[in-house]
Motif scaffolding. Structure first.
Motif, mmCIF file in Angstrom:
data_model
loop_
_atom_site.group_PDB
_atom_site.id
_atom_site.type_symbol
_atom_site.label_atom_id
_atom_site.label_comp_id
_atom_site.label_asym_id
_atom_site.label_seq_id
_atom_site.Cartn_x
_atom_site.Cartn_y
_atom_site.Cartn_z
ATOM 1 N N PHE A 131 0.888 -1.016 0.052
ATOM 2 C CA PHE A 131 0.053 -0.053 -0.030
ATOM 3 C C PHE A 131 0.953 1.158 0.199
ATOM 4 O O PHE A 131 1.821 1.319 0.740
ATOM 5 C CB PHE A 131 -1.444 0.072 1.039
ATOM 6 C CG PHE A 131 -0.483 0.151 2.701
ATOM 7 C CD1 PHE A 131 0.016 1.706 3.304
ATOM 8 C CD2 PHE A 131 0.054 -1.037 3.235
ATOM 9 C CE1 PHE A 131 0.350 1.094 4.411
ATOM 10 C CE2 PHE A 131 0.442 -1.297 4.397
ATOM 11 C CZ PHE A 131 0.940 -0.716 4.811
ATOM 12 N N GLY A 132 -0.181 2.615 -0.547
ATOM 13 C CA GLY A 132 0.904 3.577 -0.729
ATOM 14 C C GLY A 132 0.482 4.298 0.592
ATOM 15 O O GLY A 132 1.569 5.267 0.801
ATOM 16 N N GLU A 133 -0.734 4.324 1.331
ATOM 17 C CA GLU A 133 -1.234 5.200 2.134
ATOM 18 C C GLU A 133 -2.477 3.655 2.886
ATOM 19 O O GLU A 133 -3.537 3.304 2.118
ATOM 20 C CB GLU A 133 -1.625 6.301 2.199
ATOM 21 C CG GLU A 133 -2.237 6.798 3.131
ATOM 22 C CD GLU A 133 -2.643 8.613 2.850
ATOM 23 O OE1 GLU A 133 -1.616 9.397 2.858
ATOM 24 O OE2 GLU A 133 -3.866 8.812 2.510
ATOM 25 N N ARG A 134 -1.836 4.041 3.950
ATOM 26 C CA ARG A 134 -3.366 3.095 4.984
ATOM 27 C C ARG A 134 -4.168 3.478 6.512
ATOM 28 O O ARG A 134 -3.305 3.650 6.459
ATOM 29 C CB ARG A 134 -3.354 1.414 4.660
ATOM 30 C CG ARG A 134 -4.348 0.602 5.279
ATOM 31 C CD ARG A 134 -3.450 -1.073 4.634
ATOM 32 N NE ARG A 134 -5.281 -1.528 4.533
ATOM 33 C CZ ARG A 134 -5.390 -2.521 4.116
ATOM 34 N NH1 ARG A 134 -3.953 -3.316 3.487
ATOM 35 N NH2 ARG A 134 -5.662 -4.150 4.704
ATOM 36 N N TYR A 135 -5.274 3.445 6.210
ATOM 37 C CA TYR A 135 -5.180 3.744 7.738
ATOM 38 C C TYR A 135 -6.153 1.975 8.198
ATOM 39 O O TYR A 135 -6.190 1.564 8.220
ATOM 40 C CB TYR A 135 -6.876 4.897 7.413
ATOM 41 C CG TYR A 135 -6.997 5.769 7.363
ATOM 42 C CD1 TYR A 135 -6.573 6.751 7.882
ATOM 43 C CD2 TYR A 135 -7.305 5.628 5.508
ATOM 44 C CE1 TYR A 135 -6.379 8.312 7.311
ATOM 45 C CE2 TYR A 135 -6.157 6.648 4.888
ATOM 46 C CZ TYR A 135 -6.631 7.994 5.877
ATOM 47 O OH TYR A 135 -5.955 9.570 5.311
ATOM 48 N N PHE A 136 -4.724 3.038 10.495
ATOM 49 C CA PHE A 136 -5.659 1.066 11.132
ATOM 50 C C PHE A 136 -5.932 1.671 12.143
ATOM 51 O O PHE A 136 -5.590 2.693 12.899
ATOM 52 C CB PHE A 136 -4.006 0.568 11.400
ATOM 53 C CG PHE A 136 -3.656 -0.616 9.500
ATOM 54 C CD1 PHE A 136 -3.795 -1.862 9.348
ATOM 55 C CD2 PHE A 136 -2.723 0.768 8.527
ATOM 56 C CE1 PHE A 136 -3.745 -1.970 8.719
ATOM 57 C CE2 PHE A 136 -2.341 -0.389 7.710
ATOM 58 C CZ PHE A 136 -2.786 -1.536 7.836
ATOM 59 N N ALA A 137 -6.747 1.317 13.008
ATOM 60 C CA ALA A 137 -7.855 1.823 14.133
ATOM 61 C C ALA A 137 -6.768 0.401 15.405
ATOM 62 O O ALA A 137 -7.187 0.286 15.664
ATOM 63 C CB ALA A 137 -9.295 1.438 14.342
ATOM 64 N N TYR A 138 -5.443 1.387 15.075
ATOM 65 C CA TYR A 138 -4.864 0.875 16.499
ATOM 66 C C TYR A 138 -4.245 1.748 17.544
ATOM 67 O O TYR A 138 -5.266 3.103 17.159
ATOM 68 C CB TYR A 138 -3.313 0.537 16.122
ATOM 69 C CG TYR A 138 -2.992 -0.437 14.680
ATOM 70 C CD1 TYR A 138 -3.867 -1.494 14.574
ATOM 71 C CD2 TYR A 138 -1.958 -0.311 14.366
ATOM 72 C CE1 TYR A 138 -3.771 -2.540 13.892
ATOM 73 C CE2 TYR A 138 -1.789 -1.699 13.185
ATOM 74 C CZ TYR A 138 -2.685 -2.639 13.130
ATOM 75 O OH TYR A 138 -2.371 -3.364 12.139
ATOM 76 N N PRO A 139 -4.461 1.255 19.056
ATOM 77 C CA PRO A 139 -4.262 2.370 20.022
ATOM 78 C C PRO A 139 -3.450 3.306 20.220
ATOM 79 O O PRO A 139 -2.175 2.550 18.858
ATOM 80 C CB PRO A 139 -3.669 0.976 21.148
ATOM 81 C CG PRO A 139 -4.437 -0.092 20.591
ATOM 82 C CD PRO A 139 -4.313 0.485 19.219
ATOM 83 N N ARG A 140 -3.655 4.682 20.710
ATOM 84 C CA ARG A 140 -3.047 5.958 20.278
ATOM 85 C C ARG A 140 -1.901 4.933 21.107
ATOM 86 O O ARG A 140 -0.697 6.270 21.354
ATOM 87 C CB ARG A 140 -3.734 6.825 21.282
ATOM 88 C CG ARG A 140 -3.413 8.327 21.290
ATOM 89 C CD ARG A 140 -3.511 9.234 21.652
ATOM 90 N NE ARG A 140 -3.079 10.404 22.336
ATOM 91 C CZ ARG A 140 -2.146 11.608 21.335
ATOM 92 N NH1 ARG A 140 -2.519 10.973 20.245
ATOM 93 N NH2 ARG A 140 -1.677 12.594 22.009
ATOM 94 N N THR A 141 -2.555 4.965 22.063
ATOM 95 C CA THR A 141 -1.125 4.067 23.270
ATOM 96 C C THR A 141 0.612 4.393 23.133
ATOM 97 O O THR A 141 1.269 5.217 23.450
ATOM 98 C CB THR A 141 -1.131 3.730 23.770
ATOM 99 O OG1 THR A 141 -2.682 3.048 24.343
ATOM 100 C CG2 THR A 141 -0.018 2.853 25.182
ATOM 101 N N PRO A 142 1.260 3.969 21.457
ATOM 102 C CA PRO A 142 2.476 3.745 21.377
ATOM 103 C C PRO A 142 2.736 5.631 21.360
ATOM 104 O O PRO A 142 4.642 5.987 21.880
ATOM 105 C CB PRO A 142 2.959 3.251 19.950
ATOM 106 C CG PRO A 142 1.503 2.298 20.033
ATOM 107 C CD PRO A 142 0.300 3.613 20.359
ATOM 108 N N LEU A 143 2.252 6.350 20.787
ATOM 109 C CA LEU A 143 2.114 8.073 20.852
ATOM 110 C C LEU A 143 2.120 8.022 21.875
ATOM 111 O O LEU A 143 3.210 9.449 22.509
ATOM 112 C CB LEU A 143 1.049 8.937 19.991
ATOM 113 C CG LEU A 143 1.765 10.567 19.920
ATOM 114 C CD1 LEU A 143 2.875 10.255 19.184
ATOM 115 C CD2 LEU A 143 0.395 10.803 19.068
ATOM 116 N N ASP A 144 1.653 8.618 22.951
ATOM 117 C CA ASP A 144 1.450 9.024 24.311
ATOM 118 C C ASP A 144 3.192 8.140 25.185
ATOM 119 O O ASP A 144 3.215 9.417 25.433
ATOM 120 C CB ASP A 144 0.225 7.917 25.802
ATOM 121 C CG ASP A 144 -1.207 8.645 24.492
ATOM 122 O OD1 ASP A 144 -0.938 9.936 24.288
ATOM 123 O OD2 ASP A 144 -1.773 7.931 24.403
#
Length: 222
Positions: free
Chosen positions: A84-97
Motif C-alpha cells: 500500500f501507499g497509504e492505509r488507515y489502521f484503528a490501532y491504539p494511540r498508546t504508542p504515541l503517548d
C-alpha cells in the motif's frame, strides 16, 4: 515544549493475559514515526506483520505510508501480501503517548505518574503497570517515613545523654537498615504482584512511623 523519545519506540498490548500486539518504530520526530513494524497476534499466534516507512496519528486512527501488510495462516505461512501507499489502521494511540514521555518517575509529579499508569493500564502490560503503581505509591508515602525518622531521631537525641551516644547511634543505624531491607523486599513483592502496590509502599513506612510514635510515648513515660 513537550519532550519525546527520538528512537526505538516500543509498545506491547495485552488482553486476558495474552500478547495482542507489538509496535516498534525506529525513529520519531515528535509527529511522525519512521520505519514502523507492527506484529498482531491472535490466541497467542502471530497473524499479521505490518511494515511501513512512516506512521502518523490523526484523529482516531494511524496512517501508515509506503508499506505492506503480511497475513499469516495458522501454520505461520504467508497467506497474503498487501502492499500500500497509504492505509488507515484503528490501532491504539498508546504508542504515541508513551513516545511523548521521556522523564524518569522520580522527576515526574504524582499526577503525571498517575496519567502514565493509566496509559500502561490501557496496554494491558500488567508487569510495567505494577512497577509504576508501586513507584507512584512510593512518592505519595515518602513524607510519612520522613515523619517517622524525625520522631525516632528526636527521641534518640533526647535520650542519648543518659543512655550514651554510641547506643543511640547504633539503634538508629539498625532501624534505618531494617527499614530499607524491608522496603526493598516489599517493593519486589509489589512489582511481582504478591501484594498490592499500596501495601508494598505504605506498610514499611507505617511501621517506621509506629516505631517513632512508640519510642516517643515510651520516652514521655520516663
Amino acid at each position: 515544549m513537550p519532550t519525546y523519545h527520538p528512537k526505538n519506540i516500543f509498545y506491547r498490548r495485552f488482553a486476558h493475559g495474552q500478547l495482542q500486539q507489538l509496535f516498534f518504530a525506529h525513529t520519531f520526530d515528535g509527529r511522525v514515526m519512521g520505519e514502523v513494524t507492527v506484529l498482531n497476534f491472535q490466541d497467542g499466534e502471530l497473524r499479521e506483520i505490518l511494515r511501513a516507512e512512516a506512521a502518523e496519528w490523526q484523529g482516531a486512527v494511524w496512517i501508515f505510508r509506503r508499506g505492506a501488510l503480511y497475513r499469516l495462516n495458522p501454520a505461520q505461512d504467508y497467506e497474503a501480501v498487501e502492499p500500500f501507499g497509504e492505509r488507515y489502521f484503528a490501532y491504539p494511540r498508546t504508542p504515541l503517548d508513551l513516545a511523548q514521555e521521556t522523564r524518569d518517575p522520580e522527576f515526574m509529579t504524582s499526577r503525571e505518574m498517575y496519567h502514565h499508569s493509566q496509559i500502561l493500564a490501557e496496554s494491558g502490560d500488567m508487569k510495567r503497570l505494577r512497577q509504576w503503581q508501586v513507584q507512584l505509591q512510593e512518592k505519595l508515602s515518602l513524607p510519612f517515613v520522613c515523619v517517622g525518622f524525625a520522631l525516632i531521631g528526636a527521641v534518640l537525641g533526647i535520650s542519648s545523654p543518659r543512655q550514651g551516644q554510641g547506643r543511640a547511634f547504633g539503634l538508629s543505624v539498625a532501624i534505618i537498615f531494617g527499614y530499607y531491607v524491608v522496603s526493598f523486599i516489599f517493593t519486589a513483592f509489589g512489582e511481582g504482584g504478591a501484594v498490592s502496590p499500596i501495601v508494598a509502599s505504605w506498610l514499611p513506612k507505617t511501621v517506621v512511623t509506629a516505631i517513632g510514635i512508640g519510642m516517643l510515648h515510651h520516652a514521655n513515660q520516663h
